[in-house]
Design a protein around this motif. Sequence first.
Motif, PDB file in Angstrom:
ATOM      1  N   UNK A 149       6.306   5.572  10.324  1.00  0.00           N
ATOM      2  CA  UNK A 149       5.069   6.185  10.821  1.00  0.00           C
ATOM      3  C   UNK A 149       5.051   6.242  12.343  1.00  0.00           C
ATOM      4  N   UNK A 208      -1.124  10.409  -5.147  1.00  0.00           N
ATOM      5  CA  UNK A 208       0.202  10.028  -4.673  1.00  0.00           C
ATOM      6  C   UNK A 208       0.765   8.741  -5.236  1.00  0.00           C
ATOM      7  N   UNK A 209       0.145   8.136  -6.226  1.00  0.00           N
ATOM      8  CA  UNK A 209       0.757   6.917  -6.764  1.00  0.00           C
ATOM      9  C   UNK A 209       1.780   7.252  -7.857  1.00  0.00           C
ATOM     10  N   UNK A 261       5.386  11.712   1.211  1.00  0.00           N
ATOM     11  CA  UNK A 261       4.302  10.773   0.942  1.00  0.00           C
ATOM     12  C   UNK A 261       3.755  10.880  -0.482  1.00  0.00           C
ATOM     13  N   UNK A 316       5.579  12.360  -3.169  1.00  0.00           N
ATOM     14  CA  UNK A 316       6.686  12.380  -4.145  1.00  0.00           C
ATOM     15  C   UNK A 316       6.813  13.707  -4.897  1.00  0.00           C
ATOM     16  N   UNK A 326       0.891  -1.166   0.000  1.00  0.00           N
ATOM     17  CA  UNK A 326       0.000   0.000   0.000  1.00  0.00           C
ATOM     18  C   UNK A 326       0.924   1.210   0.000  1.00  0.00           C
ATOM     19  N   UNK A 327       0.650   2.196  -0.808  1.00  0.00           N
ATOM     20  CA  UNK A 327       1.700   3.113  -1.249  1.00  0.00           C
ATOM     21  C   UNK A 327       1.660   4.505  -0.676  1.00  0.00           C
ATOM     22  N   UNK A 328       0.821   4.800   0.293  1.00  0.00           N
ATOM     23  CA  UNK A 328       0.855   6.163   0.833  1.00  0.00           C
ATOM     24  C   UNK A 328       1.903   6.289   1.942  1.00  0.00           C
ATOM     25  N   UNK A 329       1.741   5.497   2.972  1.00  0.00           N
ATOM     26  CA  UNK A 329       2.668   5.547   4.102  1.00  0.00           C
ATOM     27  C   UNK A 329       3.971   4.835   3.756  1.00  0.00           C
ATOM     28  N   UNK A 334      -5.766   7.320   3.831  1.00  0.00           N
ATOM     29  CA  UNK A 334      -5.669   6.428   2.675  1.00  0.00           C
ATOM     30  C   UNK A 334      -5.861   4.957   3.043  1.00  0.00           C
ATOM     31  N   UNK A 356      -1.448  -0.463   6.604  1.00  0.00           N
ATOM     32  CA  UNK A 356      -0.391  -1.418   6.936  1.00  0.00           C
ATOM     33  C   UNK A 356       0.317  -1.116   8.255  1.00  0.00           C
ATOM     34  N   UNK A 357      -0.205  -0.188   9.065  1.00  0.00           N
ATOM     35  CA  UNK A 357       0.458   0.093  10.346  1.00  0.00           C
ATOM     36  C   UNK A 357      -0.034  -0.889  11.402  1.00  0.00           C
TER      37      UNK A 357
END
Lengths: 301, 301, 301, 301
Positions: free
Chosen positions: B255, B109-110, B141, B143, A108-111, B52, B278-279
Motif C-alpha cells: 500500500x 472482496x472476501x 484487491x 480477486x 484484514x482482507x482488503x489491502x 474498508x 492495518x496500514x
Amino acid sequence: MDLQIKGIIPPMLTPLDSMADIDEKGVRNLVSHLLSGGVHGLFILGTSGEAPGLSYGLRKEFISLTCELVNKRAPVLVGITDTSFEGSLEIANHAKEAGADAVVVAPPYYMPITQKEMQAYLENLSRELPLPFLLYNIPSHTKLHLAIETVKKAKELGALGIKDSSGDMLYLYSILDEFKDSPNFSIITGTELFMPELIMNGGHGAIAGGANIFPGLFVDLYNAAKQKDFEKVAVLRQSVMKLYKTIYNVGNSPAKIIIGTKCALSVLGICNDYMAPPLTRFSASERKKIEMYLGEIKELL
Amino acid sequence: MDLQIKGIIPPMLTPLDSMADIDEKGVRNLVSHLLSGGVHGLFILGTSGEAPGLSYGLRKEFISLTCELVNKRAPVLVGITDTSFEGSLEIANHAKEAGADAVVVAPPYYMPITQKEMQAYLENLSRELPLPFLLYNIPSHTKLHLAIETVKKAKELGALGIKDSSGDMLYLYSILDEFKDSPNFSIITGTELFMPELIMNGGHGAIAGGANIFPGLFVDLYNAAKQKDFEKVAVLRQSVMKLYKTIYNVGNSPAKIIIGTKCALSVLGICNDYMAPPLTRFSASERKKIEMYLGEIKELL
Amino acid sequence: MDLQIKGIIPPMLTPLDSMADIDEKGVRNLVSHLLSGGVHGLFILGTSGEAPGLSYGLRKEFISLTCELVNKRAPVLVGITDTSFEGSLEIANHAKEAGADAVVVAPPYYMPITQKEMQAYLENLSRELPLPFLLYNIPSHTKLHLAIETVKKAKELGALGIKDSSGDMLYLYSILDEFKDSPNFSIITGTELFMPELIMNGGHGAIAGGANIFPGLFVDLYNAAKQKDFEKVAVLRQSVMKLYKTIYNVGNSPAKIIIGTKCALSVLGICNDYMAPPLTRFSASERKKIEMYLGEIKELL
Amino acid sequence: MDLQIKGIIPPMLTPLDSMADIDEKGVRNLVSHLLSGGVHGLFILGTSGEAPGLSYGLRKEFISLTCELVNKRAPVLVGITDTSFEGSLEIANHAKEAGADAVVVAPPYYMPITQKEMQAYLENLSRELPLPFLLYNIPSHTKLHLAIETVKKAKELGALGIKDSSGDMLYLYSILDEFKDSPNFSIITGTELFMPELIMNGGHGAIAGGANIFPGLFVDLYNAAKQKDFEKVAVLRQSVMKLYKTIYNVGNSPAKIIIGTKCALSVLGICNDYMAPPLTRFSASERKKIEMYLGEIKELL
C-alpha cells in the motif's frame, strides 16, 4: 485461561432464511446435530459461516443464539475477522458478552499487506481483545500467507494456536516442527484431508467443514488418528475423500464446498440452503446431485 | 439522470486523527485544495480512501462532511463496496441523503467468486441502489478481473461507466473498443500513467491518486490529452513518471502508494498522516524522503 | 557495429511440413511477403517461430535458408534462447556464419532464477557471443520479469536494446523513462497494440506477430505513429484490435495467437499450417473461422 | 515389461567440472555412495540433475557413464524432457542403447499448453519411445499441473506411474484415490517430506533429492513407513525436516535446494560443486553454512 483448542471443531454454517433473517430452527437443529455428533467445539462466523457477507447485527444475533443453544456444552469460537479494526472489536466484545470462549483472527482482507504490518496489527488488536484468540491462515481469501515469524509473534501475544487453511502441507509440517516444544499451542488444520497426519505428528485438531454434515465421521477419524489406528484411519479417510469428489465438487463456484455443504444440510432437513450474497444456492439439478451423493456416502459409513 | 463521469476525479484520501476520529481540518483543506486545483469530481471512500478499514459510523460521517464542504461544486462519488450486501446499501442510502451524486461498486472482496456470481450480485444490488453507480475493477484487491461480459451486464443495469485499476492496458483497450459506440458510458482509468492514451483513444478520465497531491498537474495533463497536444502530454507525463519513481516508491508495503500520498499531504500541511489499520504511517526517515521528493517534483512543475 | 533495431520486425513464423522438414516454398513465400510489405527487419526463431520445439539441426537449416533468401535486404535477428548455454552459443555461431545481424536472448527458461543469476548469465554469455544481442523479456514463458537493473546490466554488456513481451505497460513506461537519454538503446514492444504509444513516447519499434499476416498494416501504423498522425493511428489501430478479437482468439490454447497466425498464412496460400509439438494445427471448423475473419479484416484495410 | 518403480530413487545430481566436462570421479563416487546406501533405483537427468542446462552430448555421455557404473545393480531412469520432440527421442534412444530401464517425461516446458495438448503430445511421444516411461508433474517448472485426466491418459498409453513434484498434497491424495485399484501404477512423490504418508496410504516411493546426501536415511524412512512403524517414522522425519530448514535453505535462489545439495556432496568429498548455467555454486560463506549444517544433521542420525 486454560482453554486448549483441539479435536473436531466444525466451522459451523450460518442457517439463513434471507440475508436479513436467521433460520432459527435451522440453527437449533444444526447445533443439536453437531453436539450429538460428539464434536469438541464450534467455530462460528468463519469462511464457511459466510461471516463477511452478513451485517454486524445479524452476526451478533447469531453469536447470541448459538451461545445460548450450546449453553457451555462445548467451547464456542467466534470469527471476528473484518477489514475494520473497530468492527472486529465490536464483534469480539459481543462474543464475550454472549459467553463465547475465544475469537478467531485472520488478516484484514482488503489491502494486501506485509508480514510486519500484520504483526503490528496483531499487537494492537490483541491488546484490546476481551477473549483469547486463535490465529487463522487462509491466504486464498486474505492474500497473506502467514510467515512462521508472524505465527511466533502471535504466540508471544497470547494466541491459543493457529488454524491453517492454506492447503500447504509443507507449511503445516514447518509449523508442527517450529512449535513441537509448545504442546499447548494448538495446531489446527482447515484442510480436513490432512487431519490424520496432523494428529499423528503432534497436531491438535481440525476445523473441518465436512463435520457440519457428518460430525461423527470426523470425530471417529480424529479418535482413530489419536490412537494411531492406521487401518481405521485408512477406511474412514475414504469417506472424506468421497466428500471431496462429490459434495464438494458440484458446480464451478470457488465457494462450491460451502454451497454444497449447505445444500447437503438442507437435503438432510437440518436447515435452509439460502446463501448470503454474493453466493447463491444450488439449482434443482445441482441439488439432485447432492441428494444422490449423500446417499452414496451414507452407504460407506 | 444525465451525470457523466469524466475528467480528473481524485480518489480522495480520508484525513484521520485516529481510527475513530476524522481530521476535520484536514478534510476541509483537502477539499479546498482539490477543488481549487480544478478537478472534475471527487471519489471518496475508495481504496485510496482506506474505506474498508473504517467503521460504518466513520464512513457516514466522512460522507456527510465531504458533501457539505463540496456543496455541489463538483460531483461526489462514494465507494460502497463492502463484503456485506446490506452494509453496501446502508452506505449507499446515507450517500443519497448526504447529497452525493453516484456510488462506486466493486465485487464484495472476501469470497473469490465467478463472473456469473458477480453479475447476479450486480443485478440484485442495482435494483436497490438509490443512486446511479460506476463499476470498479480492481482484481488485486477483489480477486476478480471483471470480464467484458460482466461490464456489459453492468451497463445494461444502468452503470454510468467503469473505473479500471487492473493496470492491464490490453484490457483497457478492449473496453474502449467494446463500448466505442456508447460515448456516454464512461471509461475511467485508475492507473494514472495510462490516462493520456485513454483520453486520446476515446476514454473519459482518470481516478488518479496523485491528483490528491497535485490536482493541477493532472488537470493540465487531461486537458493536453483532450487537445491532443502531444508535446505537452510528454512533458507533463514526466512529472507523473517522477511520482511513480519517488513518492509512490518508498518502503515496501503493497500500500506504499497510498501511504506515500498521505505522507505527502501531511508534509504539505494539508492533513494528518494517520493511517487506519492495518496500514501504518511512514517513519521519520521515510517522511524525509517524501519531503525531498516533493521538492524535486515541484521544481519540475 | 552501428545496427539499430527499429521499426516493424515480424517475429517470423517457421513454415514446416513436418517436425523434421522445413516448408521451403513457404519460407520463400513468407520472406517475400514480409519484405515486399516493407518491414524493417526479421526476427526468426522466437516464440512465434516455435524455436524451442525445433531440433538444433532444423533451427540451423532455417537460419541458413532465411539469411540466404533475405540476402541482406533487411537485418535478420535470430533467437538463440535455450536452456543450455552451449546450445545457445551453437545457434549463435551458426547465425553469424549464415550472415545474420544480431541474436536475441531471453532467460534460459526451465529453472526459475533470480535477477542476479540472470545478470551473471548475461555476463558470461555476452562475452562469447559472435554477434550483438537484443535482450528479450517474456515472463509468461521464462518465469522471470527482467528488472530494470537487469536491463541496465545488459546495456552495459552491449545489448542493442530490449524487446518486451510482458504486456505490462507500466513496465514499458519505466523502461522508456530509464533509457530516455540513450536513444540508441532500442526499446521494442512485443505487444503490438502498445506500438503507437511506444513510438510516440520515444520507443523504437515492434516485434509484431500480426505483421506476419499484414506487414503493410503494421508498417503504416508505425509510420503514422512516427509522424504523430493521431487520426491515422486511431483508424489503423482498429484493424489491429480486430486481429486480437478474431484471428488471435480462436480455440483455447494459450498459444492460440501463434496457431491462428500460422493458420491465416496457410489460408492466404503462403505456407503450410503444420505446428511443431506440443502445438497442433487448427481443426477444419477453426480454420473456417480464420478464413471468415481474414475476409472481414481485409475489408477494413 | 515388469519393472515397477518403487522405493527410494534419488534424482541423482550431475557432477561436473565445467559446463562441458563431466566430473567422472565424482560420478563414480556418487553412484557408489548411493548404491551402498541401499537405494532402489536412480533417476538421472531430472531437475536436480540440471538436465535442461546440459548439451545433448554431455547428457548422452552422462547416461552412458552412469549406466556402465551402475551395471544393472539397480534400475536407471533417464529424464528425457525437452522442448523439442526430436530432442526427447534422441535422448531416449541413447538411454535405451546405454542400458537404462525407463525414461521420465514431463511436459515440454517453454510454451504454456492445455491438458488436451499434453495428452496429444504423450500419445505421439509414447508411440515412439524405446523404453517404458514414468510421467512427471512439476508445474513450477513446466507451467502445467497435470490433471487427473491427463494422468489417466498416460496410464492408458502405458505409463509406469507418476512422479509428483507439485508439493500439492491434496493432489497426491486424489491420485492415490484414483489409482487405488491399479497397484502396479507407481505413485511417487518428489516432495520428500510427504513420503511416509504416501507409502502408508498405498503409494510407492520417493524421488528424494536429499537421498543424494543421505541415502540411508531415506531408505530407513521408507522401510519404517512400509512397516507402519510410526515412532521410527517420526524420529527419522525430524532429520528430513532439518534438511529443509538448513541445507535446503541457504541463499535466495529458487534453485537453492539443488545448489545446497551439490555443495553438501562437495563438502563430503563426493564430487565437484560446479553448477551448470544459469545456476552458480555457493560462495565461501554459504559453503561454511553447509559444512556446519552437515555436522548438525550427522549428529541426529
